[in-house]
Design an enzyme around this catalytic site. Structure first.
Site, PDB file in Angstrom:
ATOM      1  N   ASP A  28      57.119 -16.578  44.154  1.00  0.00           N
ATOM      2  CA  ASP A  28      56.303 -15.502  43.584  1.00  0.00           C
ATOM      3  C   ASP A  28      55.315 -16.125  42.614  1.00  0.00           C
ATOM      4  O   ASP A  28      55.629 -17.112  41.926  1.00  0.00           O
ATOM      5  CB  ASP A  28      57.165 -14.472  42.860  1.00  0.00           C
ATOM      6  CG  ASP A  28      56.325 -13.273  42.419  1.00  0.00           C
ATOM      7  OD1 ASP A  28      55.969 -12.457  43.286  1.00  0.00           O
ATOM      8  OD2 ASP A  28      56.020 -13.180  41.225  1.00  0.00           O
ATOM      9  N   GLU A  30      52.248 -15.237  39.557  1.00  0.00           N
ATOM     10  CA  GLU A  30      51.494 -14.326  38.704  1.00  0.00           C
ATOM     11  C   GLU A  30      50.107 -14.925  38.537  1.00  0.00           C
ATOM     12  O   GLU A  30      49.959 -16.152  38.431  1.00  0.00           O
ATOM     13  CB  GLU A  30      52.167 -14.146  37.340  1.00  0.00           C
ATOM     14  CG  GLU A  30      53.571 -13.559  37.399  1.00  0.00           C
ATOM     15  CD  GLU A  30      53.638 -12.184  38.059  1.00  0.00           C
ATOM     16  OE1 GLU A  30      52.614 -11.458  38.022  1.00  0.00           O
ATOM     17  OE2 GLU A  30      54.693 -11.841  38.610  1.00  0.00           O
ATOM     18  N   HIS A 169      57.501  -8.168  37.170  1.00  0.00           N
ATOM     19  CA  HIS A 169      56.202  -8.844  37.148  1.00  0.00           C
ATOM     20  C   HIS A 169      56.251 -10.167  36.392  1.00  0.00           C
ATOM     21  O   HIS A 169      55.264 -10.559  35.765  1.00  0.00           O
ATOM     22  CB  HIS A 169      55.121  -7.930  36.560  1.00  0.00           C
ATOM     23  CG  HIS A 169      54.802  -6.761  37.434  1.00  0.00           C
ATOM     24  ND1 HIS A 169      54.193  -6.891  38.665  1.00  0.00           N
ATOM     25  CD2 HIS A 169      55.037  -5.433  37.261  1.00  0.00           C
ATOM     26  CE1 HIS A 169      54.044  -5.697  39.209  1.00  0.00           C
ATOM     27  NE2 HIS A 169      54.550  -4.790  38.386  1.00  0.00           N
ATOM     28  N   ASP A 174      61.044 -11.930  39.851  1.00  0.00           N
ATOM     29  CA  ASP A 174      60.582 -11.336  41.110  1.00  0.00           C
ATOM     30  C   ASP A 174      61.021 -12.172  42.311  1.00  0.00           C
ATOM     31  O   ASP A 174      61.365 -11.631  43.369  1.00  0.00           O
ATOM     32  CB  ASP A 174      59.058 -11.204  41.105  1.00  0.00           C
ATOM     33  CG  ASP A 174      58.582 -10.098  40.168  1.00  0.00           C
ATOM     34  OD1 ASP A 174      59.422  -9.544  39.435  1.00  0.00           O
ATOM     35  OD2 ASP A 174      57.371  -9.800  40.165  1.00  0.00           O
TER      36      ASP A 174
END
Length: 571
Positions: A28, A30, A169, A174
């Site tokens: 994942d 960000e 998030h 995540d």
């Protein structure tokens, strides 16, 4: 008690890699926003799992090199202060790629995450390994009905499927939540006969019904090197390819890994797959090239017209000029794939010597009253009006004859002098133009002279180790593969060579520098022969290039082609 019908027993090769043995790296990211060119990664996290167990984790903040928008900060909680001392993505990527090596990637909306990673690798000059990718969004849409989940967001799926970690998030949380979602989905796909990674990729939505239905076409193919031919409803050849493992390669056409639209269309039309087993990769490549020329299949894009090349040579006239033709003369420059590249070679040679460019038939005494504009610009000695006689004009022709025949390089040296003079005069753009022309000319001469030297050899026998203590052999005649075979470990190699030579195809040399050998086949043979592990077993005549060949300019051309400024490489 009656038993339910069972699936037929499949071999391990047919099953593919069992899911329990697959290493999945669930990742994942960000970022600072969406997919805009200015958006960057702020956090990377990944969890490696195998057989339902976590075997490793990777997590780091990343300095994006730009402020994080307030709206993103409110979602992720990642602030500029948090990433101020974090490493850049360029320094993080090598370790992350090593962590992922040999694994299938998994992500929720995988195209988003892999898109950022591919772009970051490209900017950093790193190779993106193109691993298998599983998207849990697409997988959940295949597995879960509308009654089971209102949508396919990660937070919703984590709740519906009972994930132990709630997404928030932040990349690591995540990724952990996505691991639980993945395992829950994999438990369900077993009822759909998804037992291997290949089955899982096949099960994803990208696989069309036609691809899935035609998967049986790969059954019965051997796991040996060879050539495969997809045939259509009227037995027409649709597509030809080569493989080191026929069964494995053909099966890939029926999985989600095959994304080319025209190939999917071809697979939908195919009725059967024909194959030709080969002793090694060179034989497979040559057979493919010959079959492409013979069938010219609709869905192949390359090598269907191997003889459609261009050559540059001197005309047979009192005052010769350079001409571009389809049929080569004994001393010709080429082959060129396009007329434009041949034209560039002509312009480079005309920069080196004032050969005429007009197409007039000029007698010994000339035929015009006034010279053309080329003479006014100093690019021609105007033999058309008698300003140059045969002897004077021949002085311009000799350097071109020498460079085409590989007996001299005075024309190349003149071009390099011109580049140096332009650079000294600070005409850098003109210097760069002449330099690029010379680089292209050197490469064309070098390639053509190397291939011509190989094509001149009546017979050559070469060998390469097979990796298991044995040998792979190729009998080559005038640059063409005449016979191929192997001597497995424990087999005396020279009797095998004798038999291959005795059974080899007769090859009669044709006209031109390449003796009429197809360019692509000759190139494939040359690459096989010049590999580091190749050995020359027998050679009827010495394999040698002419003394003045362009090979001595190879390093100059390489350095000039990578020059950072318009005038670099002129020295």
């Amino acid at each position: 008690m009656s038993r339910l019908p069972q699936d037929p027993q499949l071999s391990f090769d047919e099953l593919g890699q069992p899911l329990q043995d697959v290493s999945f790296v669930v990742l994942d990211l960000e970022t600072t926003g969406g997919r805009g060119s200015s958006d960057e990664i702020t956090e990377i996290a990944a969890v490696k799992v195998r057989g339902g167990q976590t075997v490793g984790e990777f997590a780091t903040l990343v300095n994006p090199g730009r402020p994080i928008p307030p709206g993103i900060v409110s979602i992720t909680g990642i602030t500029d202060a948090m990433v101020a001392d974090a490493p850049t993505v360029t320094s993080v990527l090598p370790a992350f790629l090593e962590f992922c090596a040999g694994s299938a990637l998994v992500a929720h909306n995988a195209s988003f995450d892999t898109g950022f990673l591919r772009a970051a690798c490209e900017r950093a000059g790193l190779h993106w390994p193109k691993p298998p990718v599983v998207c849990t969004v697409r997988l959940s849409r295949r597995v879960l009905s509308r009654e089971e989940t209102p949508n396919h967001k990660l937070a919703t799926l984590a709740h519906v499927l009972g994930a132990r970690t709630a997404p928030r998030h932040r990349a690591l949380d995540d990724a952990r939540a996505t691991v639980d979602v993945l395992h829950a989905l994999l438990e369900r796909v077993g009822t759909h006969h998804v037992y291997s990674l290949e089955d899982l990729l096949d099960y994803l939505p990208e696989v069309t019904p036609q691809q899935r239905r035609n998967r049986t076409l790969a059954e019965g193919l051997p796991d040996t090197p060879g050539v495969y031919l997809f045939r259509g409803p009227n037995e027409e050849v649709l597509y030809i390819g080569t493989a080191t493992n026929l069964r494995r390669r053909v099966r890939q056409y029926f999985t989600a890994g095959e994304r080319r639209g025209r190939i999917r269309e071809m697979v939908a039309l195919a009725h059967r797959v024909e194959h030709v087993e080969c002793t090694h990769a060179l034989e497979a490549e040559v057979r493919e090239l010959r079959l492409l020329e013979a069938h010219q299949p609709r869905y192949n894009r390359r090598s269907k017209f191997p003889r459609a090349v261009w050559w540059v040579s001197l005309t047979e006239e009192v005052f010769p000029r350079l001409t571009i033709t389809r049929k080569p003369k004994p001393a010709a420059l080429g082959p060129f794939r396009s007329r434009n590249t041949a034209r560039n070679a002509v312009e480079a040679l005309q920069d080196a010597t004032p050969l005429r460019s007009c197409t007039d038939r000029i007698p010994v005494t000339g035929s015009r009253q006034r010279p053309c504009a080329a003479h006014e610009m100093g690019r021609c000695g105007a033999p058309c009006v008698g300003y140059e006689g045969v002897a004077e004009y021949e002085a311009h022709v000799v350097p071109v004859r020498e460079v085409l025949a590989g007996s001299g390089d005075s024309a190349l040296r003149r071009l390099r002098t011109t580049i140096e003079e332009l650079a000294e005069a600070r005409r850098f753009e003109d210097a760069a133009t002449h330099r690029d022309r010379l680089v292209e000319l050197v490469r064309a001469l070098d390639r053509g002279q190397r291939l011509a030297a190989l094509a001149a050899i009546p017979e050559l026998v070469a060998a390469r180790p097979d990796g298991s203590g044995g040998w792979l052999f190729a009998v080559l005649r005038h640059g063409r593969l005449a016979s191929a075979g192997t001597a497995p470990r424990g087999t005396a190699p020279m009797p095998v060579v004798d038999r291959l030579q005795a059974a080899a195809q007769t090859v009669l040399p044709g006209p031109g520098p390449l003796r009429d050998a197809p360019v692509d086949e000759l190139g494939a043979v040359y690459r096989w022969l010049t590999a580091e592990d190749s050995r020359m077993v027998r050679c009827e005549v010495p394999w040698a290039e002419p003394a003045g060949a362009a090979g001595s300019w190879r390093e100059w051309a390489k350095a000039a082609a990578t020059a950072r400024t318009p005038y670099e490489g002129a020295d």
